[in-house]
Structures are given as structure tokens and as C-alpha cells.
Design a protein around this motif. Structure first.
Motif, PDB file in Angstrom:
ATOM      1  N   PRO A 145      21.394  49.339  18.773  1.00  0.00           N
ATOM      2  CA  PRO A 145      20.201  49.479  17.656  1.00  0.00           C
ATOM      3  C   PRO A 145      20.130  50.877  17.035  1.00  0.00           C
ATOM      4  N   PHE A 146      20.083  51.062  16.093  1.00  0.00           N
ATOM      5  CA  PHE A 146      19.539  52.159  15.383  1.00  0.00           C
ATOM      6  C   PHE A 146      18.129  52.777  16.195  1.00  0.00           C
ATOM      7  N   SER A 147      17.118  51.752  15.935  1.00  0.00           N
ATOM      8  CA  SER A 147      15.778  52.309  16.037  1.00  0.00           C
ATOM      9  C   SER A 147      15.252  52.593  17.642  1.00  0.00           C
ATOM     10  N   TYR A 148      14.668  53.530  17.977  1.00  0.00           N
ATOM     11  CA  TYR A 148      14.219  53.898  19.137  1.00  0.00           C
ATOM     12  C   TYR A 148      13.197  52.683  19.620  1.00  0.00           C
ATOM     13  N   ASP A 149      12.694  52.025  18.580  1.00  0.00           N
ATOM     14  CA  ASP A 149      11.728  50.963  18.775  1.00  0.00           C
ATOM     15  C   ASP A 149      12.213  49.515  18.969  1.00  0.00           C
ATOM     16  N   THR A 150      13.615  49.291  18.690  1.00  0.00           N
ATOM     17  CA  THR A 150      14.162  47.861  18.766  1.00  0.00           C
ATOM     18  C   THR A 150      14.469  47.742  20.256  1.00  0.00           C
ATOM     19  N   GLU A 151      14.011  46.914  20.773  1.00  0.00           N
ATOM     20  CA  GLU A 151      14.110  46.464  22.183  1.00  0.00           C
ATOM     21  C   GLU A 151      15.184  45.592  22.487  1.00  0.00           C
ATOM     22  N   GLU A 152      15.116  44.533  21.582  1.00  0.00           N
ATOM     23  CA  GLU A 152      16.311  43.577  21.697  1.00  0.00           C
ATOM     24  C   GLU A 152      17.096  43.276  20.518  1.00  0.00           C
ATOM     25  N   LEU A 153      18.352  43.583  20.229  1.00  0.00           N
ATOM     26  CA  LEU A 153      18.934  43.509  19.105  1.00  0.00           C
ATOM     27  C   LEU A 153      19.619  42.079  18.887  1.00  0.00           C
ATOM     28  N   GLY A 154      20.067  41.401  19.958  1.00  0.00           N
ATOM     29  CA  GLY A 154      20.592  40.018  19.587  1.00  0.00           C
ATOM     30  C   GLY A 154      22.167  40.261  19.554  1.00  0.00           C
ATOM     31  N   GLU A 155      22.867  39.424  19.173  1.00  0.00           N
ATOM     32  CA  GLU A 155      24.235  39.414  19.175  1.00  0.00           C
ATOM     33  C   GLU A 155      24.756  39.657  17.686  1.00  0.00           C
ATOM     34  N   ASN A 156      26.156  40.108  17.687  1.00  0.00           N
ATOM     35  CA  ASN A 156      26.832  40.381  16.403  1.00  0.00           C
ATOM     36  C   ASN A 156      26.995  38.743  15.851  1.00  0.00           C
ATOM     37  N   LYS A 157      26.696  38.979  14.491  1.00  0.00           N
ATOM     38  CA  LYS A 157      26.770  37.403  13.853  1.00  0.00           C
ATOM     39  C   LYS A 157      28.098  37.693  12.720  1.00  0.00           C
ATOM     40  N   ALA A 158      28.827  38.690  12.717  1.00  0.00           N
ATOM     41  CA  ALA A 158      29.922  38.388  11.678  1.00  0.00           C
ATOM     42  C   ALA A 158      30.764  39.437  11.851  1.00  0.00           C
ATOM     43  N   VAL A 159      32.090  38.914  11.402  1.00  0.00           N
ATOM     44  CA  VAL A 159      33.271  40.079  11.465  1.00  0.00           C
ATOM     45  C   VAL A 159      33.737  40.220  10.136  1.00  0.00           C
ATOM     46  N   CYS A 160      34.580  41.356  10.008  1.00  0.00           N
ATOM     47  CA  CYS A 160      35.004  42.117   8.840  1.00  0.00           C
ATOM     48  C   CYS A 160      36.512  41.737   8.966  1.00  0.00           C
ATOM     49  N   HIS A 161      37.293  41.877   7.575  1.00  0.00           N
ATOM     50  CA  HIS A 161      38.651  41.823   7.636  1.00  0.00           C
ATOM     51  C   HIS A 161      39.366  42.770   7.003  1.00  0.00           C
ATOM     52  N   ILE A 162      40.521  43.300   7.420  1.00  0.00           N
ATOM     53  CA  ILE A 162      41.254  44.394   6.637  1.00  0.00           C
ATOM     54  C   ILE A 162      42.360  43.820   5.852  1.00  0.00           C
ATOM     55  N   SER A 163      42.592  44.472   4.734  1.00  0.00           N
ATOM     56  CA  SER A 163      43.744  44.209   4.057  1.00  0.00           C
ATOM     57  C   SER A 163      44.199  45.309   3.417  1.00  0.00           C
ATOM     58  N   TYR A 164      45.260  45.289   2.562  1.00  0.00           N
ATOM     59  CA  TYR A 164      45.949  46.387   2.017  1.00  0.00           C
ATOM     60  C   TYR A 164      46.187  46.249   0.606  1.00  0.00           C
ATOM     61  N   THR A 165      46.181  47.241  -0.245  1.00  0.00           N
ATOM     62  CA  THR A 165      46.924  47.244  -1.862  1.00  0.00           C
ATOM     63  C   THR A 165      48.328  46.961  -1.394  1.00  0.00           C
ATOM     64  N   ASN A 166      49.303  46.986  -2.443  1.00  0.00           N
ATOM     65  CA  ASN A 166      50.781  47.021  -2.378  1.00  0.00           C
ATOM     66  C   ASN A 166      51.425  47.672  -3.579  1.00  0.00           C
ATOM     67  N   GLU A 167      52.600  47.759  -3.757  1.00  0.00           N
ATOM     68  CA  GLU A 167      53.348  48.020  -4.905  1.00  0.00           C
ATOM     69  C   GLU A 167      53.104  47.252  -6.066  1.00  0.00           C
ATOM     70  N   LYS A 168      52.716  46.064  -6.102  1.00  0.00           N
ATOM     71  CA  LYS A 168      52.576  45.289  -7.180  1.00  0.00           C
ATOM     72  C   LYS A 168      51.004  45.412  -7.781  1.00  0.00           C
ATOM     73  N   THR A 169      50.116  45.849  -6.897  1.00  0.00           N
ATOM     74  CA  THR A 169      48.807  45.957  -7.380  1.00  0.00           C
ATOM     75  C   THR A 169      48.745  47.311  -7.873  1.00  0.00           C
ATOM     76  N   LYS A 170      49.743  48.580  -7.607  1.00  0.00           N
ATOM     77  CA  LYS A 170      49.756  49.864  -8.061  1.00  0.00           C
ATOM     78  C   LYS A 170      50.474  49.245  -9.585  1.00  0.00           C
ATOM     79  N   GLU A 171      51.470  48.605  -9.792  1.00  0.00           N
ATOM     80  CA  GLU A 171      51.952  48.442 -10.871  1.00  0.00           C
ATOM     81  C   GLU A 171      50.956  48.006 -11.835  1.00  0.00           C
ATOM     82  N   ILE A 172      50.319  46.971 -11.688  1.00  0.00           N
ATOM     83  CA  ILE A 172      49.538  46.511 -12.409  1.00  0.00           C
ATOM     84  C   ILE A 172      48.325  47.270 -13.009  1.00  0.00           C
ATOM     85  N   ILE A 173      47.785  48.162 -11.841  1.00  0.00           N
ATOM     86  CA  ILE A 173      46.780  49.184 -12.431  1.00  0.00           C
ATOM     87  C   ILE A 173      47.468  50.364 -13.198  1.00  0.00           C
TER      88      ILE A 173
END
Lengths: 455, 623
Positions: free
Chosen positions: B226-254
Motif C-alpha cells: 500500500p501507499f499509506s502507512y495507515d492501510t493495514e489490509e490492501l486486498g488483492e490486485n483486481k486488474a491487469v494492463c496490456h502492452i501494444s505498439y504503434t507501427n509504420e502504418k500508424t506513423k504514415e497516417i499521422i
């Protein structure tokens, strides 16, 4: 109280009778004790405040001068800190040497007005003094600004810019890698860091070692002309300085005192001392001269040993040669106009650089000049090469080098990049301090110029 | 004409991350406090990324918490995923980051304000601020007039807010909430100069329209911290993040559509943050980079909106749709909200002092983006300090100033008020020269005693804090006293960690000191280890290992503090001090540093100028 210990020559620069080097700070007494050995054998650390001792100043093993040490204990001193004042013989050269010894022992050079600043911080100065000092400081800052300006255009600042920009690039890379961990900033590789640190270190060390060559060009080398009486030392000195300075006669022992003359030999400034001949004598006046010469011998930067080429080497010459030890030296075999009886090989055993010359006619002078340049390392000296200009800059460069060393050892000892980057920022701070810029801004600017980071 | 609506000790304009901390601190210190929000449903809004913390920002959150602020606790309550960033890069740069449920964060914060004694949370657009006797008078759009002893301006991106999406632009606050259109003019009428900054945010897309099957997953830490020095019980992680990338096509359009960008078309005058470039910025400035990374982050538990971190843009909507669709996983993404750039009024923070009060306007404070910073955490940190100082001033007490050596908060504020900003300021670890000491693991040791002095730390928490400090000291002593005898097993462990075996007894502290070892590696042979807060082990291990470095930084701090102790008077005309160089006079007159330490950090003020100031100071004393 926790203050760094500073030192400076606090008497006017010039050929005064007495020069005072003032040291102030928590470690002032401890540092002074490293360079000052009292004749009573007592350590300065044992002295009470307001007490004085007589003894000698040493730089490493080398005796520099005799001196009186005055010990002040905090808060009863000019600055309110521990203070030691070393009073030695005056003159730019000696006081400079003593200051250097004190700096080598751990003090740092005082900035303009710093003693006064500390005195104020510790409530030690009254109003009248304050006003007087203020005028001096404002005048100094103008000079400093001019000096900084001329330095800015110089090659030193270019060299330092090159080293620091290389270090800033690394710091920026570490910063980008650390502050933007989820961007695809290339990983910082230890080997690459090490290579860059080693390169910076060797550049910095080159600047440090160039300092002495630089001094030879800008400030001169303390040079002693020695030889038996009547071998032509004074004539040689006159040849070099271009005017009659010493009394020249044929009676051995006419030159009783050390005569100082600053001459330009090739591109090297030599501060020549023409000495009384080194020989045993009962003549009291002459005896004093001989004593002084021996002392001077121990602390000069270059020796020109003069021999009468028309005579064979004798035991007096040999004992003189033996005294030279490993001080850089040139042997001048004089009176080449009178024919040569001296066996050059006898001299070369002690001094490899031998020049045949006629001080009277000037024949062989070119060869002497070449040898001086060679031995001072200035033969290839390029005045547009980067040159550390003074003790303060030298110290900055030395500190930067030592911080780079810290970077290397933090890496080797397996510390995190956080420790490396802090030492690195210290190094950049030292280097930028010379040219007056500030470090963390430079690093952060480079992060955003170089790396594509951010959400 | 307005009607008289009441009187407050402290009024806070804005209920974003700065306004919340400012209001809570002032109310908790016993001031009758009002927090004005332009929209009651936008309290503690996170209009950009759904996360709190991150590098250096995580330090700020821990420090806010250690001083008795609210951000860390609420982030813990609303977290979806916790990650400690920079593990393996040294303890000084470990930084905690939470993905949070942004709607929940907002409603939890709103509720805390509603429950806070001495605090009135009110929906109102403040349209003017004027002097009223010795106090300030605030007027709302509905003509209510409030008399306030101190005012904290925390207007974020609302002040003169203007949104840009391609050719389209309109006056607006973030997330389509209406902007504060009148207050800026009123502030300028006081004589305070403002400038335009801009920032931007990416699109939100519908979760079910994203193809996650090909994407790299980023999970939280186990167990989450936890962040807080007051938080005693945080519980479990509830979500995940995902990673992706731009590519040549993205660049071309921009690149094909770059002329339609309001930035490149010259419509936006505001200065954007260097560290938060739009995707078109990245592609233009770093054209040799084949791809740019992006993260797909959940906005909350009960929403299907996903935040596309790394893809902020102000290109037209049709272009956005086209280039978002070039990205793996987003081929069929439905854009629910478009990316946009927002431009807003803020001030040059050189007009403030280290309490965040305007040097020339007593009892008027600024906090957050209004001061030229960026980021929720930077805002909250300033809000806390402004709130504390407004309360202290109203109560006639001494100001509360954190110096650079105390905290990232102190560093942040010193940077703002001493160096100024040229683009929105983001906290970074490399901004702190004392970062080996200012770690996120020891924020409580550094700051909780100060929070207690101010009055923001409860008795209960103070008791726990002291308990922890005692345990820490005992643990340190235990390491020093405990001697470990050589054994086959120990030497096996040592060798397996590539450090030299021992033949005689060794103190535990010497083993912990070895870079290759630590509490984790020595668990098996350290049989007497007490069961205490694991954070203590973290602190002790770092302090033992980095002892040499820490000592050196402490010496530097000592030197800095000597100069910080020399206070410069407020109303000085530096051009009248002879001996100061012209540049120094100008800079000093502009910045009005509070002490010699701050003066020495101003670029353009030389050591000789500092000497002149010292002498001048002592003359003043004598006169």
C-alpha cells in the motif's frame, strides 16, 4: 558546526617579507598539522587557542620553508571557526607552494570573500570591517566576471564542456531509464557505463597532469643554477636574462646570495636563482649563501648544473652531481670556447641532458633552450590546448575525477544505479561549476531532447 | 450586485487533487473552510490516466501520507493493481504506482470532504476575487459573495480551459465539464500575470472491442504494497494492463495528416509538457524510432472504458479513428471518448514563495496546475502545503516550509518558486540531489514528526509511528550485536550469492552490508529475526548498505542548511544593494528568495553575490 575547511594566501600577493596562509574550518588544525612539523615535536592538535609554534612546512616529504604557526580555536578566531595561520617567507612562489601543500593535505581553496562570509555567518565581524570588505568583494566579482568571460572562450572550457556533455548524456540516459521505466528506453549497460567513465577519467587525469606543464608556461618553473665557484653561473644567468645582474669576477665566491630573475627560455618561463657556489667555505657571509642554496636545491623544479668544460671533472663536481638526485636537471658544460677537457660521459651518468655552451659568446644556447623545453614537457606544448588555469579549477577537476572514480567503484561494488547517478551528478556539478552552469537542469533537458518518453 | 453569503477562514477554489488536500488540511487544522467546485460530480476527478503514483510521484504520495494527507489512503481504497517500479535499479528509485478505479476515487474523495468537520463543499463557479478590507472577497456566478481570510487558487485546467481536437476547438474544462471563464480576468486585474500551458489525453475505448489475445500482459506485484502507512489490509490486485505498439502504418497516417493538428497548424499557443508528448509529437520528433509503446489500462471495475496510455493526440477525430485502428489489438476498437489537447491559464510560479503564497499578495495562495506543474501527485503535494500554510497564517502561526533535503515535496516547491518553469513541471527522481536519503521507504521517518507538530497526525498514528521507530532502532542494534558463526550451510549460501565465505564469526550487519546479500538471502541463518513491519527491514537494509553514500549526502545537507538558516527580508529592493551584479539584482528582485540557500540556487546569482548579501544582511541587523 560542520564546515568544510578552506585555505588561501591572506597577505597581499607580491614580494613581501612575510606571507600568511590562513586555514579555516572544522579540520583546520588537523590539516595544518599535516604540513607543519614543529621543532618542539609537539602536534598542533595539542596547542591551545592563541598559541604559536615555530617549525617547518612540508609538502609530502619535501621541506618547503620555515614558518610560524598560529593556532586559534573556535569560536575565538577571525571566522569564528578553528583557524591556523601559517606565516612563512613572502613572495608569490613560496606562499603558493605552501598553499598547495595545505590543499594537498585536504583543505579547499577559499572563494573570494569566503573568510569574511564565514566570519559573518558566525557573527564575528563589525560594521566598519563589513563595509570595507564589501567594496573589495564587489571589485573582485567584476574581475571574476571578466576572468570567467575570457575563460569561457578558452580551450579549457571547451574540453570541460566535452567531458561534461559526455557525462550529462550518461546521466540523462540513466535518468530516462529510471524515471520512465515503462517506456522502451534502452537499458543502461554496465560495460558501456564503465567504458565511458574510464574515458572521462583519463581525460580528467590528462587535464590534471597537464597542470604542471601549464604552470611552466604561464607561471614559470623555479630553476636553480648550481656549480662550483667560477664555472660561469653568473655569466650563464646574464646570457639568459640578457643583462648584467650578478657581479661577475674571476674571484671564486663573488656571488654570495641567491639572485632571482624571471626569464623566458623558449616557451618556458624560468625563475632563475643564481646561487653561491656549493663548496665548503669558512667565510661566514658566503657560508650563509651556501646553506640557502642547499635548502633551495631541495625544492626547485629544475636544476641547471654548470661545469667548466676546460677542466676535468673533479670530486667537488661529483659531490655536486650526487646532490641532484632525481630533480629534473640539465648539465651545461660551459666555456666551450676554451677547449674541452671535461669527459661528458662522467656527467651523463648523473644527468642525461648535457649541453655544451659558451656563456660568454652564446654559442650552444639553442641547444640549451631545446633541452629546457624537452625536460619541462613543453616542447610540444600547444598554447591552445586545454589548460587548467589555477588551483581552484584544478581542485574542481580533481573532484570531478574523484566523483567519476566513485561512479566506477559504485558500479564495481554492485550498488544500484541510484548511487552511480548521484556520484555522476556530483562530477557534472564540479565540471559545470568551472564554467558557471547548473547540473540537474542540464541532465533533465538532455533527457527530453534525447529520449522519447512520456505517456 | 452580489448578496452576502458568509465568511470563511480559508476558501479553496477547485476540488481537484490540489484543492482536496488544501481543503482537508485547512479544515483539520481548525479553520472554517470552503471548497468550491465547478461541478459536484468532478471532485477528485482523474481526467487523464487512471493511476496514482509512478516514478518520483510515488515518493510524493508517500510523503503526502506521512504528513497526514489523503491521497495515499484513497488510492489504496480504490486500487486495481499495485506495482513497485524500478526494482533492481537501486532502493532510492523504487516507486509505487497504483492503477485505480477513477470513478470510485472521485466519489470516495467527495465523501471524505463531505464528512470533514469545518469543511463546506459547495458547487459554484468563482468569477471574481477582490481585496475586501484585509480579507478577500470571492463572488460566484450566482452572485453569492464570500468573505475569506485566505484564498487558495487550485483551478487546474479549468481556468480559461479550451479543448482542441483537430480543426474543432471550444471553451471547456476537462471531460467536457464547463470551464472557469471569468476568474482568469479577475486574477489578471489584481496585477498577477498569467500564461498559457497545454496538456493532452488519449482516447478511451470500449473493452469488448479490444482484442487482448495477442497482447503482452502486465500484472501487479504479489503481494501488493500500500501507499499509506495507515492501510493495514490492501486486498488483492483486481486488474491487469496490456502492452501494444504503434507501427509504420500508424506513423504514415499521422504524418499524412500532420497539417490538421492544431499544434502543428499553429492554433495552440500554450506550452506543452516535454515529458508528455502527444503521439504526433513523438513521431515527428523521434522519426527514426520504428515504434512507440502504449499501455491499455482499465478505468475502473464497473466500466468498460479503457485508457490508451501513450497515445494522447489533438488530431481530428477521423484521423484518430484511423490510426488507433492500425495498432495490434485495437483494429476494431470503438473509441468512446476522443483524445484531446487542453489549453489553460496558469501563473509563473516565481511569483510565489516557498509557502505557495503570492509574494506580493498576502493570504493568496496557488496550488497545482495553476502553478505551472502537472500531475495529480504534484498537485496534491502543493495543495497540502498551501492548505497547511493558509491555516497557519490565519492562526497567526509560523509558516511551514519543507526544504529540499527534507522531501520531494520540498524539492518540487523549491524548483517551482526558485527556478520557475518553462513547461508543465513533472517530478523526477533526478531532480533531487539528495535522492539517496529521500526514499519512498522512509517517508514516514522523515516527515511524520513534522506532520505531528503541525497537527495532522492522530494520537493513534503517532503511537504506531513511535513504535515502528523503536522497532527500527532495535533491529539496527540487533544487526550490530548479532554474531553469526561460520557454518557449512552459511558458506553455501554465501557462495551461491557470489560472495566470499567466512572462516570466523561475523556480525550480521557486515553480511547485510554486502551488496550481494540482504534480508531475503539471509533468512535461513538469521533465526532470531523479530516479526515486525517488513518496511523496517527495507529501511534498515538500505541504510546499512548505503551508509557511506548517506553520510556524504548528510554532510552536503548540513552545508545547505547553514545557508537556508539565513533569512532574507521580504521587502528588499535588490537594485539598491551596491556590489550585486546587475543580473543578480534582476533575478533576486523577480524571485525574492526567502533565504540565502534559495538565493544561491538561482541561476545568475554567483557566490560573490551571496557574499555581498551576507554582508548586507549583517549591516541590516546592526542598523
Amino acid at each position: 558546526m560542520n564546515s568544510t575547511t578552506i585555505a588561501a594566501i591572506s597577505t597581499a600577493q607580491g614580494a613581501g617579507g612575510i606571507g600568511v596562509i590562513r586555514i579555516s574550518g572544522d579540520d583546520a588544525i588537523f590539516i595544518a598539522d599535516k604540513v607543519f612539523k614543529g621543532i618542539n615535536g609537539k602536534s598542533l592538535c595539542e596547542y591551545n587557542g592563541y598559541s604559536a609554534g615555530f617549525g617547518y612546512i612540508y609538502d609530502g616529504g619535501e621541506k618547503l620553508d620555515e614558518a610560524v604557526a598560529l593556532v586559534f580555536r573556535a569560536p575565538h578566531s577571525y571566522t569564528g571557526e578553528n583557524v591556523v595561520e601559517l606565516s612563512c617567507h613572502g613572495g608569490v612562489y613560496i606562499t603558493g607552494q605552501v598553499l598547495r601543500a595545505v590543499l594537498n593535505a585536504g583543505a579547499i581553496p577559499a572563494a573570494a570573500g569566503e573568510f569574511t562570509k564565514r566570519a559573518f555567518l558566525n557573527g564575528k565581524l563589525d560594521l566598519t570591517e563589513a563595509e570595507a570588505v564589501m567594496n573589495i568583494i564587489s571589485a573582485q566579482s567584476k574581475t571574476a566576471a571578466r576572468a570567467a568571460l575570457s575563460c569561457k572562450e578558452g580551450s579549457l572550457s571547451k574540453k570541460i564542456d566535452a567531458i561534461s556533455s559526455c557525462l550529462i548524456d550518461i546521466a540523462a540516459h540513466i535518468s530516462a531509464w529510471v524515471d520512465f521505466p515503462e517506456e522502451d528506453v534502452p537499458e543502461v549497460e554496465d560495460e558501456k557505463l564503465l567504458a565511458a567513465f574510464e574515458a572521462a577519467k583519463s581525460d580528467l587525469n590528462a587535464l590534471i597532469s597537464g597542470y604542471d606543464a601549464g604552470r611552466a608556461v604561464t607561471q614559470g618553473i623555479d630553476t636553480l643554477i648550481i656549480g662550483k665557484p667560477n664555472v660561469g653561473k653568473s655569466t650563464l644567468m646574464n646570457l639568459l636574462s640578457g643583462c648584467e645582474k650578478s657581479i661577475v669576477t674571476d674571484v671564486p665566491g663573488t656571488t654570495r646570495d641567491i639572485i632571482e630573475e624571471t626569464v623566458l627560455v623558449g616557451n618556458v618561463i624560468l625563475r632563475l636563482s643564481d646561487t653561491a657556489g656549493l663548496r665548503k667555505t669558512e667565510n661566514i657571509v658566503e657560508k650563509i649563501g651556501v646553506e640557502r642554496t642547499k635548502q633551495r636545491l631541495e625544492r626547485c623544479g629544475l636544476i641547471i648544473a654548470v661545469f667548466d668544460g676546460s677542466l676535468p671533472i673533479d670530486s667537488e663536481d661529483i659531490s655536486l652531481l650526487e646532490k641532484i638526485g632525481d630533480i629534473p636537471a640539465i648539465a651545461v658544460v660551459n666555456k666551450s670556447d676554451k677547449g674541452r677537457l671535461t669527459e661528458l660521459d662522467d656527467i651523463k651518468k648523473y644527468i642525461p641532458n648535457v649541453v655544451e655552451l659558451s656563456a660568454k659568446s652564446g654559442d650552444g644556447l639553442t641547444s640549451l633552450v631545446e633541452n629546457v623545453e624537452k625536460i619541462c614537457g613543453t616542447g610540444n606544448f600547444n598554447p591552445s590546448q586545454p589548460l587548467v588555469a589555477n588551483e581552484r579549477q584544478l581542485l574542481q577537476v580533481k573532484n570531478a575525477a574523484s566523483s567519476v572514480d566513485d561512479c566506477i567503484s559504485a558500479l564495481r561494488d554492485g550498488f544500484g544505479l541510484d548511487a552511480v547517478s548521484v556520484a555522476l551528478q556530483d562530477a557534472v556539478d564540479c565540471l559545470l561549476g568551472i564554467t558557471g552552469k547548473k547540473a540537474s537542469d542540464a541532465v533533465i533537458d538532455t533527457v527530453f531532447e534525447t529520449f522519447c518518453v512520456g505517456k | 450586485m452580489g448578496y452576502y453569503a458568509g465568511k470563511y477562514d480559508v476558501a479553496v477554489i477547485g476540488a481537484g487533487h490540489a484543492g482536496i488536500e488544501a481543503g482537508l488540511a485547512a479544515a483539520r487544522l481548525g479553520c472554517k473552510t470552503a471548497v468550491f467546485t465547478i461541478n459536484m460530480d468532478a471532485v477528485g476527478n482523474c481526467p487523464c490516466n487512471p493511476s496514482i503514483g509512478g516514478t518520483a510521484k510515488g515518493h510524493l504520495v508517500r510523503e503526502i501520507d506521512a504528513l497526514g494527507g489523503e491521497m495515499g489512503k484513497t488510492a489504496d481504497e480504490c486500487f486495481l493493481q499495485m506495482r513497485m517500479l524500478n526494482k533492481g535499479k537501486g532502493p532510492a528509485v523504487h516507486s509505487l504506482r497504483a492503477q485505480i478505479d477513477r470513478r470510485k476515487y472521485s466519489s470516495v474523495m467527495k465523501h471524505k470532504l463531505e464528512l470533514q468537520k469545518n469543511l463546506d463543499l459547495r458547487q459554484a463557479e468563482i468569477v471574481s476575487i477582490e481585496r475586501f478590507n484585509d480579507n478577500w472577497k470571492l463572488q460566484t456566478r450566482m452572485n453569492a459573495e464570500f468573505e475569506c481570510r485566505a484564498v487558495i487558487i487550485a483551478t487546474g485546467t479549468f481556468l480559461g480551459g479550451k479543448i482542441y481536437i483537430g480543426d474543432v476547438s471550444f471553451e471547456s474544462g476537462p471531460d467536457g465539464i464547463f470551464p472557469a471563464s471569468f476568474l482568469g480576468e479577475s486574477i489578471r486585474r489584481l496585477g498577477i500575470s498569467t500564461r498559457r500551458f497545454k496538456t493532452g489525453t488519449p482516447a478511451r475505448v470500449l473493452k469488448s472491442s479490444v482484442d487482448f489475445s495477442q497482447l503482452e500482459v502486465q500484472t501487479g506485484d504479489e503481494p501488493p504494497v500500500p501507499f499509506s502507512y495507515d492501510t493495514e489490509e490492501l486486498g488483492e490486485n483486481k486488474a491487469v494492463c496490456h502492452i501494444s505498439y504503434t507501427n509504420e502504418k500508424t506513423k504514415e497516417i499521422i504524418l499524412k495528416n500532420i497539417h490538421r493538428s492544431p499544434l502543428y497548424g499553429g492554433k495552440i499557443e500554450g506550452v506543452g509538457p516535454r515529458y508528455c508528448p502527444s503521439i504526433e509529437d513523438k513521431i515527428v520528433r523521434f522519426s527514426d524510432k520504428p515504434r512507440h509503446q502504449l499501455f491499455i489500462e482499465p478505468c475502473g471495475i464497473d466500466t468498460e472504458e479503457m485508457y490508451i496510455q501513450g497515445m494522447s493526440s489533438s488530431l481530428p477525430e477521423d484521423v484518430q479513428i484511423e490510426f488507433y485502428h492500425t495498432i495490434k489489438g485495437l483494429e476494431n476498437a470503438l473509441i468512446m471518448r476522443s483524445a484531446y489537447a487542453i489549453e489553460y491559464d496558469c501563473i509563473d510560479p516565481l511569483q510565489l514563495d516557498a509557502t505557495l503564497e503570492f509574494t506580493d499578495y498576502s493570504c493568496l495562495y496557488g496550488a497545482g496546475q495553476f502553478n505551472g506543474s502537472s500531475g495529480y501527485e504534484e498537485a496534491a503535494a502543493q495543495g497540502l502545503i498551501a492548505g497547511i500554510n493558509a491555516a497557519l497564517k490565519v492562526k497567526g502561526k509560523k509558516p511551514f516550509i519543507l526544504d529540499r533535503a527534507s522531501s520531494y515535496i520540498g524539492t518540487l516547491i523549491d524548483d517551482l518558486v526558485t527556478k520557475g518553469v518553462s513547461d508543465p513541471y513533472r517530478m523526477m527522481t533526478s531532480r533531487s540531489e539528495y535522492r539517496l536519503i529521500l526514499r519512498q521507504d522512509n517517508a514516514d521517518s522523515r516527515l511524520t514528526p513534522l506532520g505531528r507538530d503541525i497537527g495532522l497526525i492522530s494520537d493513534d498514528r503517532w503511537k504506531r509511528f513511535n513504535e515502528k521507530q523503536k522497532n527500527k532502532k532495535n533491529e539496527y542494534n540487533r544487526l550490530k550485536k548479532t554474531v553469526i558463526a561460520p557454518s557449512e550451510r552459511l558458506n553455501e549460501i554465501l557462495v551461491s550469492h557470489e560472495t566470499s565465505p567466512i572462516s570466523t564469526g561475523i556480525r550480521l550487519i557486515e553480511l547485510i552490508k554486502r551488496p550481494q546479500l540482504g534480508y531475503e538471502a539471509l533468512k535461513e541463518i538469521d533465526t532470531e529475526r523479530p516479526s515486525i513491519d517488513p518496511n523496517i527491514f527495507e529501511q534498515v537494509e538500505t541504510e546499512v548498505k548505503y551508509e557511506g553514500y548517506i553520510k556524504r549526502q548528510e554532510a552536503q545537507i548540513e552545508q545547505m542548511r547553514r545557508l537556508e538558516g539565513r533569512i532574507l527580508p521580504k521587502n528588499v529592493d535588490y537594485s539598491s544593494i551596491s556590489g550585486l551584479r546587475l543580473e543578480a539584482q534582476e533575478k533576486l528582485n523577480k524571485i525574492k528568495p526567502q533565504n540565502l540557500g534559495q538565493a544561491s540556487r538561482i541561476s545568475g546569482v554567483s557566490p560573490a553575490d551571496i557574499s555581498v548579501l551576507i554582508i548586507w544582511l549583517s549591516q541590516q541587523k546592526k542598523d
